[in-house]
Motif scaffolding. Sequence first.
Motif, PDB file in Angstrom:
ATOM      1  N   MET A 129      -5.249   6.155  11.226  1.00 41.12           N
ATOM      2  CA  MET A 129      -4.874   7.193  10.278  1.00 41.12           C
ATOM      3  C   MET A 129      -3.711   7.995  10.852  1.00 41.12           C
ATOM      4  O   MET A 129      -3.799   8.508  11.968  1.00 41.12           O
ATOM      5  CB  MET A 129      -6.062   8.121   9.987  1.00 41.12           C
TER       6      MET A 129
ATOM      7  N   GLU B 153      -1.781  11.428  10.245  1.00 43.78           N
ATOM      8  CA  GLU B 153      -2.125  12.678   9.583  1.00 43.78           C
ATOM      9  C   GLU B 153      -1.073  13.734   9.912  1.00 43.78           C
ATOM     10  O   GLU B 153      -0.635  13.854  11.053  1.00 43.78           O
ATOM     11  CB  GLU B 153      -3.513  13.128  10.068  1.00 43.78           C
TER      12      GLU B 153
ATOM     13  N   MET C 154      -3.006  13.747   4.556  1.00 46.85           N
ATOM     14  CA  MET C 154      -3.190  12.361   4.949  1.00 46.85           C
ATOM     15  C   MET C 154      -1.914  11.598   4.634  1.00 46.85           C
ATOM     16  O   MET C 154      -1.492  11.495   3.475  1.00 46.85           O
ATOM     17  CB  MET C 154      -4.373  11.732   4.209  1.00 46.85           C
ATOM     18  N   VAL C 155      -1.269  11.055   5.689  1.00 50.17           N
ATOM     19  CA  VAL C 155       0.041  10.418   5.541  1.00 50.17           C
ATOM     20  C   VAL C 155      -0.092   8.922   5.275  1.00 50.17           C
ATOM     21  O   VAL C 155       0.573   8.371   4.394  1.00 50.17           O
ATOM     22  CB  VAL C 155       0.887  10.683   6.798  1.00 50.17           C
ATOM     23  N   TYR C 156      -0.961   8.257   6.053  1.00 44.46           N
ATOM     24  CA  TYR C 156      -1.086   6.800   5.916  1.00 44.46           C
ATOM     25  C   TYR C 156      -2.410   6.366   6.519  1.00 44.46           C
ATOM     26  O   TYR C 156      -2.856   6.920   7.520  1.00 44.46           O
ATOM     27  CB  TYR C 156       0.066   6.079   6.622  1.00 44.46           C
TER      28      TYR C 156
ATOM     29  N   GLU D  20      -7.923   8.968   0.826  1.00 41.42           N
ATOM     30  CA  GLU D  20      -6.835   9.114  -0.136  1.00 41.42           C
ATOM     31  C   GLU D  20      -5.574   9.650   0.548  1.00 41.42           C
ATOM     32  O   GLU D  20      -5.590  10.649   1.247  1.00 41.42           O
ATOM     33  CB  GLU D  20      -7.254  10.058  -1.259  1.00 41.42           C
ATOM     34  N   GLN D  21      -4.465   8.958   0.291  1.00 38.25           N
ATOM     35  CA  GLN D  21      -3.170   9.373   0.823  1.00 38.25           C
ATOM     36  C   GLN D  21      -2.640  10.562   0.020  1.00 38.25           C
ATOM     37  O   GLN D  21      -2.791  10.627  -1.204  1.00 38.25           O
ATOM     38  CB  GLN D  21      -2.188   8.211   0.756  1.00 38.25           C
ATOM     39  N   HIS D  22      -2.035  11.506   0.734  1.00 36.73           N
ATOM     40  CA  HIS D  22      -1.462  12.670   0.039  1.00 36.73           C
ATOM     41  C   HIS D  22      -0.274  12.234  -0.811  1.00 36.73           C
ATOM     42  O   HIS D  22       0.505  11.349  -0.436  1.00 36.73           O
ATOM     43  CB  HIS D  22      -1.022  13.722   1.063  1.00 36.73           C
TER      44      HIS D  22
ATOM     45  N   TYR E  47       3.455  11.558   0.345  1.00 35.91           N
ATOM     46  CA  TYR E  47       3.856  10.424   1.167  1.00 35.91           C
ATOM     47  C   TYR E  47       3.678   9.080   0.477  1.00 35.91           C
ATOM     48  O   TYR E  47       3.900   8.039   1.096  1.00 35.91           O
ATOM     49  CB  TYR E  47       3.050  10.442   2.481  1.00 35.91           C
ATOM     50  N   ARG E  48       3.311   9.088  -0.796  1.00 33.35           N
ATOM     51  CA  ARG E  48       3.142   7.839  -1.514  1.00 33.35           C
ATOM     52  C   ARG E  48       4.481   7.129  -1.675  1.00 33.35           C
ATOM     53  O   ARG E  48       5.495   7.762  -1.986  1.00 33.35           O
ATOM     54  CB  ARG E  48       2.517   8.086  -2.887  1.00 33.35           C
TER      55      ARG E  48
ATOM     56  N   THR F  35       5.766   5.363   3.117  1.00 28.48           N
ATOM     57  CA  THR F  35       5.265   5.052   4.446  1.00 28.48           C
ATOM     58  C   THR F  35       4.863   3.592   4.574  1.00 28.48           C
ATOM     59  O   THR F  35       4.417   2.971   3.602  1.00 28.48           O
ATOM     60  CB  THR F  35       4.034   5.916   4.783  1.00 28.48           C
TER      61      THR F  35
END
Length: 495
Positions: free
Chosen positions: A394, A396, A403-405, A415-417, A420-421, A424
């Motif tokens: 993770m 972060e 949550m970045v990746y 769940e990704q924020h 950053y969708r 990454t």
Amino acid sequence: MEVYAGEKSILLPCQYSGFPPEDDPAVMWTRSDLDPKSVHLLQKGGDDLSGQNQHYSGRTSVRSDALKTGNYSLTLRNPQLTDSGSYTCSITDGREEKILRDLQLQVKDQQVEVKVEEGSESVILPCKTPPDLPEDTRVEWTRSDRKLTIVHVYANRSNNPENQHCHYCDRTNMTNSLLRTGDLSLTLKYPTQRDTGGYICTIYRDKDILRQKVVLQHVKAPFPSWVTALLVFLVLLPVVSGGLLFHFRHYFMSLIPVEVEVELGAESVRLPFKTTKNLPADAKVMWERYDPRKMVYVFCREPDETEQHEDYRDRTEMNEDPLTTGDLTLTLTQPRQEDSGEYKCLVWRRGDFIRKKSVLLTVKVIQVEVEEGAESVRLPIKITRNLPADAKVMWERYDPRKMVYVFCREPDETEQHGDYRDRTEMNEDPLTTGDLTLTLTRPRQEDSGEYRCLVWRRGDFIRKKSVLLTVRGLSQVEEGGEEAQVDRLMMRSIH
């Protein structure tokens, strides 16, 4: 006879080589200064304790075959200060009494004086009883000069902080093997002047209650007079003996901490400490993290119960036979950012330290800079290969937390924020290669901050590294022409 209060028992000897009376023979132990004066009475049919002074109730015994063997010795259990006095052993038939022996018993207060120098890392308050204590034994350390101050409690086969005074929190410890060894000594860390005074070690063993007293004296460490003389000597004479120079260097070098730096992600780092060779064989070497206090490593040729802190398990080692070589250097593998701080190496012998050294460790965080408008930036993390197949990686954002990746071979609901969708990605199969580098496309100025790469497995993280990202806005670009601006738009990695 002399005995310390708190001993298990004492035998008051009385032997008779003659013949006991034929009619109603009895062995009597008495104290003339008590009322009633009877300490113990043995008749032909057995013990008669109906007239016994209650002060001795349940604490005395004479062999059941005493009238046959002539051994009239008295066993007095759990001797107390009030047991001091003159005891008389005699034999009687109820009409006449024959005195066989008078003896004086002195029960001393079990008091040990311990001195500790100002600035010492710890001090041991001794308390020992016969080994192999019952499992339900309870040990309480209290202050004898203050109103019911609980210093430390051992109960239910473990150290128990319940009701411990806050002044002693995280500063006391007893060995886990105390029931087996009978060593109930208390280790008090970082003693101060406030700790000076009397301490009581109380042992609750079966129906017995044993007490031992320890008086702790806190003394100032004197500045060695030889150091002052040596300083004058060095000024007056250009040449001094090698032996004096060695002691001078050893004394002052122990006061100066060594600074060590290592990059986050390095395989290991060495905390150096070399001292004189052939240290005493019964010495113990302890590496300790100073703030917060954690036991890092312990070397001792004899079995030792000092417990290593879990943060350093399987990450520390020393060279072979350090007491002989004098090389007490500690190797710390997989240094983490949170490992940064002061470490102390202490060489202990019989309760006193004979060597000490401080090392300041700095684990440098990876820093990455990039200009806003660049195509992408890489947050580089590489660790050991072949991570567990069920691990989860993770990335972060730390503050604010986002949550970045997330990489996981199994389906995962993390769940990704939204920030950053679609921006990454990681290299293929990072668990096998150990390359956990994250690529962030279209970096923005608001992406600046600390990023943490966490490797989780079954609810616990097994790896953690940080990268500090700085995204510089176009307004921050310095003047210098088009060529300089192009150069500054290129990514710069600083390790």
